[in-house]
Design a protein around this motif. Structure first.
Motif, short mmCIF file in Angstrom:
data_model
loop_
_atom_site.label_atom_id
_atom_site.label_comp_id
_atom_site.label_asym_id
_atom_site.label_seq_id
_atom_site.Cartn_x
_atom_site.Cartn_y
_atom_site.Cartn_z
N PRO A 1 0.67 16.15 -4.14
CA PRO A 1 1.02 17.54 -4.47
C PRO A 1 1.82 18.24 -3.39
N SER A 2 1.62 17.87 -2.14
CA SER A 2 2.36 18.48 -1.04
C SER A 2 3.78 17.94 -0.95
N GLY A 3 4.06 16.81 -1.60
CA GLY A 3 5.37 16.20 -1.51
C GLY A 3 5.58 15.38 -0.25
N ILE A 4 4.58 15.26 0.60
CA ILE A 4 4.72 14.54 1.86
C ILE A 4 4.59 13.03 1.66
N PHE A 5 3.71 12.61 0.74
CA PHE A 5 3.40 11.20 0.59
C PHE A 5 3.84 10.67 -0.77
N VAL A 6 4.03 9.34 -0.83
CA VAL A 6 4.22 8.61 -2.08
C VAL A 6 3.27 7.42 -2.05
N ALA A 7 2.41 7.32 -3.08
CA ALA A 7 1.45 6.22 -3.18
C ALA A 7 2.02 5.14 -4.08
N SER A 8 1.93 3.89 -3.60
CA SER A 8 2.50 2.76 -4.33
C SER A 8 1.53 1.59 -4.26
N LEU A 9 1.39 0.85 -5.35
CA LEU A 9 0.48 -0.29 -5.42
C LEU A 9 1.24 -1.60 -5.33
N THR A 10 0.63 -2.56 -4.65
CA THR A 10 1.06 -3.96 -4.69
C THR A 10 -0.16 -4.79 -5.08
N PRO A 11 0.00 -6.07 -5.34
CA PRO A 11 -1.18 -6.86 -5.73
C PRO A 11 -2.29 -6.87 -4.69
N ARG A 12 -1.98 -6.59 -3.43
CA ARG A 12 -3.00 -6.69 -2.39
C ARG A 12 -3.27 -5.39 -1.65
N TYR A 13 -2.40 -4.38 -1.81
CA TYR A 13 -2.54 -3.18 -1.00
C TYR A 13 -2.20 -1.93 -1.81
N LEU A 14 -2.83 -0.83 -1.41
CA LEU A 14 -2.39 0.51 -1.78
C LEU A 14 -1.62 1.04 -0.58
N LEU A 15 -0.34 1.31 -0.75
CA LEU A 15 0.54 1.70 0.35
C LEU A 15 0.90 3.17 0.24
N ILE A 16 0.87 3.88 1.36
CA ILE A 16 1.24 5.29 1.43
C ILE A 16 2.49 5.41 2.27
N TYR A 17 3.55 5.96 1.67
CA TYR A 17 4.83 6.12 2.34
C TYR A 17 5.07 7.60 2.66
N SER A 18 5.84 7.83 3.70
CA SER A 18 6.32 9.18 3.98
C SER A 18 7.56 9.44 3.14
N SER A 19 7.57 10.53 2.39
CA SER A 19 8.73 10.84 1.56
C SER A 19 9.93 11.27 2.39
N ARG A 20 9.71 11.68 3.62
CA ARG A 20 10.82 12.12 4.48
C ARG A 20 11.51 10.93 5.14
N THR A 21 10.72 10.04 5.72
CA THR A 21 11.30 8.90 6.43
C THR A 21 11.40 7.66 5.57
N ARG A 22 10.66 7.65 4.43
CA ARG A 22 10.58 6.50 3.53
C ARG A 22 10.01 5.27 4.23
N GLU A 23 9.27 5.51 5.30
CA GLU A 23 8.58 4.44 6.00
C GLU A 23 7.11 4.44 5.60
N MET A 24 6.49 3.26 5.66
CA MET A 24 5.08 3.15 5.30
C MET A 24 4.23 3.86 6.35
N HIS A 25 3.32 4.71 5.88
CA HIS A 25 2.48 5.49 6.77
C HIS A 25 1.08 4.91 6.87
N LEU A 26 0.49 4.48 5.76
CA LEU A 26 -0.85 3.91 5.73
C LEU A 26 -0.88 2.77 4.71
#
Length: 533
Positions: free
Chosen positions: A17-42
């Motif tokens: 909701p804040s627009g800061i993060f993007v959550a994405s799924l892969t077969p083994r991980y839930l990945l959290i990206y920064s929407s500003r840098t487009r780098e993986m954060h968590l």
């Protein structure tokens, strides 16, 4: 227009909701990206017993962007952005109430500490993320396609409204955190279909079956009936006799963000705007089969054409013009009739609507002059309409069969929609606005089940390298509300008084205490815990 590199995913990506993060799924991980840098954060690893990405039916962010929820038919997983080592499970157990159908965060004092879970056969239960205890809060109506539960919007307490039918009558139940039952109201409905809170949380609308008269009931925030509205009677405003309107009445409703209007869409292709002061009709907007704006507002009708080569373009259509109609226009199936979609922009000055009988036609209404401003006729049937959350002039359009293309229309321009091709290949595309400040350039998150990208229609904003603490959502310190005398439910709903009993929300009479052995389940341990239903 700039487009980011594609990021692989096994499910549609979801922005916070804040627009800061993007959550994405892969077969083994839930990945959290920064929407500003487009780098993986968590990154959160998925364990062997966790649902596979193909089994995930919903990915949700909490309102404070502090939790992510993965919903599957047999299990719910919750991850904390602020505490990456924290992992919470809610198992379906023996599935005696069917599959897990939905889940919703309930915000308490700015903290997402409770999750409400609904089962296939109507059972509803709330889980406290701080203590791990579950509370039975009743059942929800399931034999309807409308929304039968909703968390209150606006300031104050995030009350949960549930529509149920335990016996021969519909019942509206309001639940306040910590999710006890303060008010139970028997509704004067025949077969209620949906409920909806107003944008400011002051009103609750209950929509009855389309065959009922009256079919709309307005309640105050504390569950008292304020007014019943016979919307079918407003047909007289269009020069028709009320007695001639014997068909279906209400198909959908929508509250304006400015809380000036409640829009009621009918099966007769009309939209009735009700004033939210008295809920009396203000004007009736009609989707006419022949469109001529020259005599009203000098508006333009934009029509999309697709050449044999696949090139798309928009041209002003000569007026009057008759847009394509649905082949099922004369069908008696209610799903093929009436106003299917009503979307207000963020300041409530414009509304975009679509009628089932003209599935490729979008009407843009000026709510200051209460008249049509623009009409857009697409080549294919419209799938969804979405206004930008903070920039009132931007409308995002998606159409069926055009998964690789989205359309952007700017109300400030004198041109047709901008056509944007997506570098995502084949597959069903989901496109949503990313929440940005009013003075920031707009961003769109477009995803399929294999990849996602960020689109920048006006170019990218240049942000400085963010501080790691800027991206990490930290849990605020929970303050214990003082013990106070009982106040009215309305004061509590409007946020004027704190709620009684916040010190120990799960120790009130009538609550399920099957989870007594789960004290300190989540706060005192760092490994994965399981909560069984």
């Amino acid at each position: 227009m700039e487009v980011s590199r594609a990021v692989e995913s096994s499910q549609h990506a979801v922005s916070s909701p804040s627009g800061i993060f993007v959550a994405s799924l892969t077969p083994r991980y839930l990945l959290i990206y920064s929407s500003r840098t487009r780098e993986m954060h968590l990154s959160f690893p998925l364990h062997a017993g966790d649902p596979k990405p193909s089994q995930i039916t919903s990915i949700q962010w909490s309102s404070t962007s502090s939790y992510i929820l993965l919903l599957s038919p047999q299990r719910i997983l919750l991850f904390s952005v602020a505490e990456p080592d924290r992992r919470i499970k809610v198992d379906n157990g023996s599935a005696g109430f069917g599959i897990l159908a939905w889940a919703e965060f309930v915000c308490v004092e700015g903290q997402d500490e409770q999750v409400v879970v609904g089962w296939e056969f109507g059972r509803v239960k709330a889980w406290d993320l701080g203590t791990g205890r579950g509370v039975e809060i009743g059942e929800v109506k399931t034999v309807t396609k409308g929304r039968t539960y909703e968390v209150r919007k606006g300031d104050g307490v995030r009350a949960l409204a549930l529509l149920s039918r335990p016996a021969a009558h519909d019942v509206l139940t309001l639940h306040l955190p910590p999710l006890y039952t303060p008010r139970l109201t028997t509704l004067p409905t025949t077969d209620a279909k949906s409920i909806s809170w107003s944008s400011d949380g002051a009103w609750l609308a209950v929509v009855d079956t389309p065959l009922a008269r009256p079919a709309l009931h307005i309640y105050t925030a504390d569950g008292n009936l304020f007014r019943t509205c016979n919307v079918a009677a407003t047909s007289a405003m269009s020069g028709l006799d009320e007695d001639d309107d014997l068909g279906l009445s209400i198909k959908s409703i929508a509250w304006s963000p400015s809380t000036n209007f409640l829009a009621v869409g009918g099966f007769d292709s009309r939209i009735t705007l009700l004033s939210t002061r008295t809920f009396a009709p203000v004007v009736v907007l009609e989707h006419t089969p022949a469109i001529d704006l020259t005599s009203i507002t000098q508006g333009t009708v934009w029509q999309e054409t697709v050449a044999a080569s696949g090139a798309r373009s928009y041209d002003p259509a000569p007026q009057p013009v008759s847009p394509p109609t649905s082949p099922d226009k004369d069908s008696t199936d209610p799903s093929k009739l009436g106003v299917a979609e009503m979307r207000f922009n963020c300041d409530g000055s414009l509304a975009a609507t679509r009628d089932e009988s003209m599935p490729s036609t979008i009407w843009i209404w000026d709510l200051l002059s209460l008249s049509p401003r623009t009409v857009i006729i697409q080549h294919a049937a419209v799938k969804s309409l979405c206004w930008h959350p903070s920039q009132a002039s931007l409308l995002l359009i998606q159409c069926h069969g055009d998964d690789a293309v989205i359309y952007l229309w700017d109300a400030r321009s004198e041109q047709g929609p901008q056509i944007c091709s997506l570098p995502l290949g084949n597959g069903r595309v989901s496109a949503k606005w990313l929440s940005t400040a009013r003075d920031c350039k707009p961003v769109i998150l477009a995803s399929t089940r294999t990849a996602w990208v960020l689109l920048y229609p006006a170019g990218r904003d240049l942000f400085p390298q963010p501080d790691p603490d800027e991206l990490r959502v930290r849990r605020p310190v929970q303050e214990v509300a003082p013990d106070v005398d009982e106040d009215s439910l309305l004061d509590a709903l409007m946020g004027k008084t704190p709620l009684r009993g916040m010190q120990d929300p799960m120790h009130s009479d009538g609550m399920d205490r099957t989870g007594e052995g789960l004290d300190d389940t989540f706060w005192g341990k760092k490994h994965a815990e399981v909560v069984s239903s």
